[in-house]
Design a protein around this motif. Structure first.
Motif, PDB file in Angstrom:
ATOM      1  N   PRO A 102      17.710   7.793 -11.020  1.00 46.77           N
ATOM      2  CA  PRO A 102      17.162   7.333  -9.734  1.00 46.77           C
ATOM      3  C   PRO A 102      18.263   7.120  -8.708  1.00 46.77           C
ATOM      4  N   GLN A 103      17.943   7.448  -7.469  1.00 43.61           N
ATOM      5  CA  GLN A 103      18.922   7.348  -6.382  1.00 43.61           C
ATOM      6  C   GLN A 103      18.559   6.200  -5.438  1.00 43.61           C
ATOM      7  N   PRO A 104      19.556   5.648  -4.735  1.00 39.39           N
ATOM      8  CA  PRO A 104      19.262   4.581  -3.764  1.00 39.39           C
ATOM      9  C   PRO A 104      18.323   5.086  -2.669  1.00 39.39           C
ATOM     10  N   LEU A 105      17.464   4.213  -2.204  1.00 36.84           N
ATOM     11  CA  LEU A 105      16.529   4.572  -1.139  1.00 36.84           C
ATOM     12  C   LEU A 105      17.288   4.676   0.181  1.00 36.84           C
ATOM     13  N   PRO A 106      17.282   5.849   0.821  1.00 38.16           N
ATOM     14  CA  PRO A 106      18.021   5.982   2.091  1.00 38.16           C
ATOM     15  C   PRO A 106      17.258   5.323   3.234  1.00 38.16           C
ATOM     16  N   PRO A 107      17.945   5.070   4.348  1.00 36.54           N
ATOM     17  CA  PRO A 107      17.255   4.485   5.511  1.00 36.54           C
ATOM     18  C   PRO A 107      16.136   5.408   5.992  1.00 36.54           C
ATOM     19  N   ALA A 108      15.020   4.817   6.352  1.00 36.97           N
ATOM     20  CA  ALA A 108      13.873   5.596   6.828  1.00 36.97           C
ATOM     21  C   ALA A 108      14.087   6.015   8.279  1.00 36.97           C
ATOM     22  N   LEU A 109      13.725   7.253   8.572  1.00 32.01           N
ATOM     23  CA  LEU A 109      13.839   7.777   9.929  1.00 32.01           C
ATOM     24  C   LEU A 109      12.484   7.866  10.635  1.00 32.01           C
ATOM     25  N   ARG A 110      11.408   7.591   9.876  1.00 36.16           N
ATOM     26  CA  ARG A 110      10.056   7.619  10.441  1.00 36.16           C
ATOM     27  C   ARG A 110       9.303   6.411   9.890  1.00 36.16           C
ATOM     28  N   SER A 111       8.104   6.204  10.395  1.00 32.55           N
ATOM     29  CA  SER A 111       7.338   5.028   9.983  1.00 32.55           C
ATOM     30  C   SER A 111       5.975   5.352   9.393  1.00 32.55           C
ATOM     31  N   GLU A 112       5.622   6.635   9.300  1.00 28.72           N
ATOM     32  CA  GLU A 112       4.318   6.996   8.771  1.00 28.72           C
ATOM     33  C   GLU A 112       4.243   6.721   7.268  1.00 28.72           C
ATOM     34  N   PRO A 113       3.087   6.280   6.784  1.00 32.55           N
ATOM     35  CA  PRO A 113       2.950   5.931   5.364  1.00 32.55           C
ATOM     36  C   PRO A 113       3.287   7.064   4.401  1.00 32.55           C
ATOM     37  N   GLU A 159       0.840  -1.207   0.000  1.00 39.07           N
ATOM     38  CA  GLU A 159       0.000   0.000   0.000  1.00 39.07           C
ATOM     39  C   GLU A 159       0.876   1.259   0.000  1.00 39.07           C
ATOM     40  N   ILE A 160       1.983   1.219   0.728  1.00 37.27           N
ATOM     41  CA  ILE A 160       2.914   2.363   0.742  1.00 37.27           C
ATOM     42  C   ILE A 160       3.532   2.549  -0.640  1.00 37.27           C
ATOM     43  N   SER A 161       3.923   1.449  -1.279  1.00 39.46           N
ATOM     44  CA  SER A 161       4.480   1.534  -2.632  1.00 39.46           C
ATOM     45  C   SER A 161       3.456   2.078  -3.614  1.00 39.46           C
ATOM     46  N   ALA A 162       2.176   1.763  -3.390  1.00 35.53           N
ATOM     47  CA  ALA A 162       1.129   2.305  -4.255  1.00 35.53           C
ATOM     48  C   ALA A 162       1.042   3.820  -4.103  1.00 35.53           C
ATOM     49  N   LEU A 163       1.194   4.313  -2.874  1.00 48.41           N
ATOM     50  CA  LEU A 163       1.210   5.760  -2.656  1.00 48.41           C
ATOM     51  C   LEU A 163       2.430   6.381  -3.343  1.00 48.41           C
ATOM     52  N   ALA A 164       3.567   5.712  -3.254  1.00 50.88           N
ATOM     53  CA  ALA A 164       4.774   6.212  -3.911  1.00 50.88           C
ATOM     54  C   ALA A 164       4.574   6.280  -5.423  1.00 50.88           C
ATOM     55  N   GLN A 165       3.964   5.261  -5.983  1.00 53.40           N
ATOM     56  CA  GLN A 165       3.714   5.254  -7.420  1.00 53.40           C
ATOM     57  C   GLN A 165       2.744   6.366  -7.818  1.00 53.40           C
ATOM     58  N   ALA A 166       1.823   6.705  -6.931  1.00 53.31           N
ATOM     59  CA  ALA A 166       0.902   7.815  -7.217  1.00 53.31           C
ATOM     60  C   ALA A 166       1.666   9.133  -7.314  1.00 53.31           C
ATOM     61  N   ILE A 167       2.639   9.329  -6.425  1.00 54.27           N
ATOM     62  CA  ILE A 167       3.472  10.536  -6.487  1.00 54.27           C
ATOM     63  C   ILE A 167       4.268  10.548  -7.792  1.00 54.27           C
ATOM     64  N   ILE A 168       4.877   9.412  -8.120  1.00 51.79           N
ATOM     65  CA  ILE A 168       5.676   9.332  -9.344  1.00 51.79           C
ATOM     66  C   ILE A 168       4.811   9.585 -10.570  1.00 51.79           C
ATOM     67  N   TYR A 191       5.272   9.618   4.796  1.00 52.41           N
ATOM     68  CA  TYR A 191       6.721   9.810   4.804  1.00 52.41           C
ATOM     69  C   TYR A 191       7.415   8.720   4.001  1.00 52.41           C
ATOM     70  N   LEU A 192       7.076   7.471   4.259  1.00 49.07           N
ATOM     71  CA  LEU A 192       7.735   6.359   3.581  1.00 49.07           C
ATOM     72  C   LEU A 192       7.472   6.378   2.085  1.00 49.07           C
ATOM     73  N   ALA A 193       6.245   6.704   1.700  1.00 51.64           N
ATOM     74  CA  ALA A 193       5.909   6.771   0.275  1.00 51.64           C
ATOM     75  C   ALA A 193       6.689   7.883  -0.416  1.00 51.64           C
ATOM     76  N   ALA A 194       6.766   9.049   0.223  1.00 48.86           N
ATOM     77  CA  ALA A 194       7.480  10.173  -0.376  1.00 48.86           C
ATOM     78  C   ALA A 194       8.975   9.899  -0.455  1.00 48.86           C
ATOM     79  N   LEU A 195       9.531   9.236   0.551  1.00 50.00           N
ATOM     80  CA  LEU A 195      10.955   8.899   0.533  1.00 50.00           C
ATOM     81  C   LEU A 195      11.260   7.980  -0.652  1.00 50.00           C
ATOM     82  N   GLU A 196      10.405   7.002  -0.857  1.00 49.78           N
ATOM     83  CA  GLU A 196      10.581   6.078  -1.977  1.00 49.78           C
ATOM     84  C   GLU A 196      10.417   6.793  -3.313  1.00 49.78           C
ATOM     85  N   ALA A 197       9.390   7.621  -3.412  1.00 51.71           N
ATOM     86  CA  ALA A 197       9.099   8.293  -4.677  1.00 51.71           C
ATOM     87  C   ALA A 197      10.187   9.302  -5.036  1.00 51.71           C
TER      88      ALA A 197
END
Length: 313
Positions: A36-47, A5-14, A49-55
């Protein structure tokens, strides 16, 4: 919310912003290369945030900028009570840019600094000031501090009676001693100039400009509340080895929307033909180096660039 579901949010941003900010490979000299850049370590756990970091990593933003954007996207989501993949964060509140103290800001300079010539010697500074360039910077490179002091004093003398605003690159003590209009520093200089020295510059009334190369550095620059912020490098440049990829026009426009509380200077690989597109982003100043110092007739080049600035306003 699970990983899918988080990846789906990331794809929506992309999907929404890929055409604007997406990683692109160009071969034109005035284009930018973003990958594209490597995905950095996440510092938070909210969806959000995680989706935007990935996107943002997939869109080519380096780790510190992807992190800054992800934090902003999370704050935007909390502030509006909804995740909106269509709205690229551009509210200063979401980047922590709204809590500033005017009493601690550096002296103001005009929002429209106009054509900004970055020049190697006092002689060049004087030539371009007399040619009508409204803002000039002395970028004099030498390990001889006595020579630096002489060149800065000569540059201050060279602009007298011209109305040009003179910034000195890096050598802030000699700039204060000579009475220069302002000082320009890079991000690395913010690491080496002590807080008490920044306070000395601020209380002197001397203006301070700071270079930035992305979201994280803009946030850092805001912490000292400078007189203006430089944004770049917009396009590829051979004059200086850059730690970050050229930013391109889409990112420049987004930076302008976010940092509009400051006078803004676009810099890096900007040739005369690119002035209209750069000015269309809303920046009040365009900095050039080669367009002046490499010109066959620098004074004529200055007049032409000034006309370009006016026409693109």
């Amino acid at each position: 919310m699970d990983t899918a579901e988080i990846s789906a949010l990331a794809q929506a941003i992309i999907h929404q912003h890929g055409a604007t900010f997406g990683a692109q490979l160009h071969h034109d000299a005035n284009s930018v290369e973003l990958t594209p850049q490597p995905l950095p370590p996440a510092l938070r756990s909210e969806p959000a945030y995680l989706a935007a970091l990935e996107a943002c990593s997939a869109l080519g933003f380096i780790a510190v900028d992807a992190e800054t954007l992800a934090q902003a996207w999370q704050r935007q989501t909390e502030r509006t009570n909804r995740f909106d993949a269509t709205h690229w964060p551009d509210d200063p509140r979401d980047f922590g840019l709204s809590n500033s103290d005017p009493a601690l800001a550096f002296a103001h300079c005009p929002r429209e600094l106009g054509l900004y010539g970055v020049l190697p010697t006092a002689e060049w500074v004087g030539r371009m000031a007399r040619a009508g360039v409204p803002t000039v910077q002395l970028r004099f490179k030498s390990e001889d501090q006595a020579a630096v002091a002489r060149e800065i004093k000569a540059a201050v003398e060279a602009v007298k009676g011209t109305g040009a605003r003179l910034f000195i690159n890096d050598h802030w003590r000699a700039a204060l001693d000579a009475g220069a209009y302002g000082i320009h520093v890079g991000q690395e200089d913010l690491d080496t100039i002590a807080a008490k020295d920044l306070e000395t510059i601020r209380t002197s009334g001397t203006r301070l400009g700071v270079s930035t190369h992305g979201y994280a550095e803009m946030v850092r620059a805001h912490a000292v509340q400078p007189s203006y912020i430089a944004l770049g490098a917009v396009f590829p440049t051979t004059l200086k080895k850059m730690a970050t990829a050229p930013q391109g026009l889409a990112r420049l426009a987004a930076y302008v929307r976010l940092m509009k509380q400051y006078p803004l200077v676009a810099i890096g690989g900007i040739s005369e033909d690119l002035f209209p597109a750069v000015r269309a982003t809303g920046v009040g100043s365009v900095a050039v180096v080669r367009a002046l110092v490499n010109a066959r007739d620098p004074e004529a080049a200055a007049r032409q660039l000034l006309q370009r600035m006016q026409a693109a306003a």
